[in-house]
Scaffold this motif. Structure first.
Motif, PDB file in Angstrom:
ATOM      1  N   HIS A 127       0.822  -1.205   0.000  1.00  0.00           N
ATOM      2  CA  HIS A 127       0.000   0.000   0.000  1.00  0.00           C
ATOM      3  C   HIS A 127       0.856   1.255   0.000  1.00  0.00           C
ATOM      4  CE1 HIS A 127      -3.134   2.822   1.000  1.00  0.00           C
ATOM      5  NE2 HIS A 127      -2.488   3.182   2.076  1.00  0.00           N
ATOM      6  N   GLY A 128       2.059   1.151   0.520  1.00  0.00           N
ATOM      7  CA  GLY A 128       2.844   2.333   0.802  1.00  0.00           C
ATOM      8  C   GLY A 128       3.669   2.882  -0.328  1.00  0.00           C
ATOM      9  N   ASN A 129       4.924   2.683  -0.282  1.00  0.00           N
ATOM     10  CA  ASN A 129       5.904   3.395  -1.063  1.00  0.00           C
ATOM     11  C   ASN A 129       5.932   2.954  -2.523  1.00  0.00           C
ATOM     12  OD1 ASN A 129       7.840   5.284  -1.288  1.00  0.00           O
ATOM     13  ND2 ASN A 129       9.420   4.163  -0.174  1.00  0.00           N
ATOM     14  N   VAL A 130       5.128   3.581  -3.380  1.00  0.00           N
ATOM     15  CA  VAL A 130       5.079   3.236  -4.795  1.00  0.00           C
ATOM     16  C   VAL A 130       5.378   4.473  -5.621  1.00  0.00           C
ATOM     17  CG1 VAL A 130       3.499   1.291  -4.568  1.00  0.00           C
ATOM     18  CG2 VAL A 130       2.585   3.566  -4.798  1.00  0.00           C
ATOM     19  N   THR A 131       5.912   4.250  -6.796  1.00  0.00           N
ATOM     20  CA  THR A 131       6.281   5.346  -7.672  1.00  0.00           C
ATOM     21  C   THR A 131       5.098   5.737  -8.548  1.00  0.00           C
ATOM     22  OG1 THR A 131       8.536   4.514  -7.735  1.00  0.00           O
ATOM     23  CG2 THR A 131       7.903   6.062  -9.466  1.00  0.00           C
ATOM     24  N   PRO A 132       4.681   6.994  -8.511  1.00  0.00           N
ATOM     25  CA  PRO A 132       3.588   7.426  -9.387  1.00  0.00           C
ATOM     26  C   PRO A 132       3.978   7.252 -10.858  1.00  0.00           C
ATOM     27  CG  PRO A 132       4.048   9.082  -7.727  1.00  0.00           C
ATOM     28  CD  PRO A 132       5.154   8.066  -7.659  1.00  0.00           C
ATOM     29  N   GLN A 133       3.014   6.886 -11.666  1.00  0.00           N
ATOM     30  CA  GLN A 133       3.235   6.700 -13.098  1.00  0.00           C
ATOM     31  C   GLN A 133       2.882   7.985 -13.836  1.00  0.00           C
ATOM     32  OE1 GLN A 133       4.592   3.642 -14.222  1.00  0.00           O
ATOM     33  NE2 GLN A 133       4.833   3.599 -12.001  1.00  0.00           N
ATOM     34  N   SER A 134       3.678   8.313 -14.828  1.00  0.00           N
ATOM     35  CA  SER A 134       3.413   9.535 -15.583  1.00  0.00           C
ATOM     36  C   SER A 134       2.123   9.382 -16.381  1.00  0.00           C
ATOM     37  CB  SER A 134       4.585   9.850 -16.513  1.00  0.00           C
ATOM     38  OG  SER A 134       4.737   8.821 -17.465  1.00  0.00           O
ATOM     39  N   VAL A 135       1.515  10.514 -16.691  1.00  0.00           N
ATOM     40  CA  VAL A 135       0.248  10.535 -17.419  1.00  0.00           C
ATOM     41  C   VAL A 135       0.431  11.418 -18.643  1.00  0.00           C
ATOM     42  CG1 VAL A 135      -2.193  11.179 -17.302  1.00  0.00           C
ATOM     43  CG2 VAL A 135      -1.057  10.226 -15.275  1.00  0.00           C
ATOM     44  N   ASP A 136       0.143  10.860 -19.816  1.00  0.00           N
ATOM     45  CA  ASP A 136       0.257  11.617 -21.058  1.00  0.00           C
ATOM     46  C   ASP A 136      -1.019  12.437 -21.248  1.00  0.00           C
ATOM     47  OD1 ASP A 136       0.603  12.659 -23.592  1.00  0.00           O
ATOM     48  OD2 ASP A 136       0.596  10.707 -24.611  1.00  0.00           O
ATOM     49  N   THR A 137      -0.906  13.734 -21.061  1.00  0.00           N
ATOM     50  CA  THR A 137      -2.056  14.628 -21.197  1.00  0.00           C
ATOM     51  C   THR A 137      -1.958  15.487 -22.461  1.00  0.00           C
ATOM     52  OG1 THR A 137      -0.967  16.288 -19.814  1.00  0.00           O
ATOM     53  CG2 THR A 137      -2.434  14.727 -18.698  1.00  0.00           C
TER      54      THR A 137
END
Length: 164
Positions: free
Chosen positions: A29-39
């Protein structure tokens, strides 16, 4: 009363297995890397954060938001925004607004929910020093934030009907 050594070993093994599974659930649940979002397919919103969703009903934003939610939010808020209990079920975010009969009140309620959503998205949620939701400001742009909100609007438990 003497407890058999075999019973003690099995009890210790069961307890160790339980503790290991519990600790791995906490880390998952904790320490995860956010994934980039192509906007890049969305209109640019600028540097000043909006307090109201400019992408409501925008099909391109909903598509981007679906992917962004699944990559960055679903691990806590659940696939298709159906929470398994770790974090709030975001399909219910604006249920109170859906029950309002007056169109003006419903619109104002939805605007307040937008403002609430973007505040939590930007600043995160912490209580007593524990981080319940990480802040995403500086990690994901506001186009990503509002596209996620647009996706969530399609997942409402109680859709906002045309109030009279």
């Amino acid at each position: 009363m003497k407890i058999s050594s075999n019973f003690q070993q099995r009890s210790t093994l069961i307890l160790a297995t339980f503790m290991l599974s519990l600790s791995s659930a906490v880390w998952a649940h904790g320490n995860v890397t956010p994934q980039s979002v192509d906007t890049s397919t969305l209109p640019v919103l600028g540097t000043v954060w909006k307090s109201q969703n400019p992408y409501t009903g925008n099909e391109a934003a909903i598509k981007v938001g679906t992917s962004a939610f699944n990559q960055n939010c679903a691990r806590c808020h659940g696939l298709e925004a159906i929470s398994g209990g770790i974090a709030p079920d975001l399909r219910r975010l604006d249920n109170e607004c859906a029950t309002l009969k007056d169109a003006k009140k419903q619109t104002m309620c939805a605007r307040e929910i937008d403002d609430f959503f973007i505040g939590k998205f930007r600043k995160g949620v912490s209580r007593n020093g524990a981080v319940y939701m990480p802040p995403f400001e500086g990690i994901l742009n506001q186009e990503a934030a509002w596209s996620i909100k647009s996706y969530l609007e399609t997942r409402r438990e109680k859709p906002l009907a045309a109030a009279k």
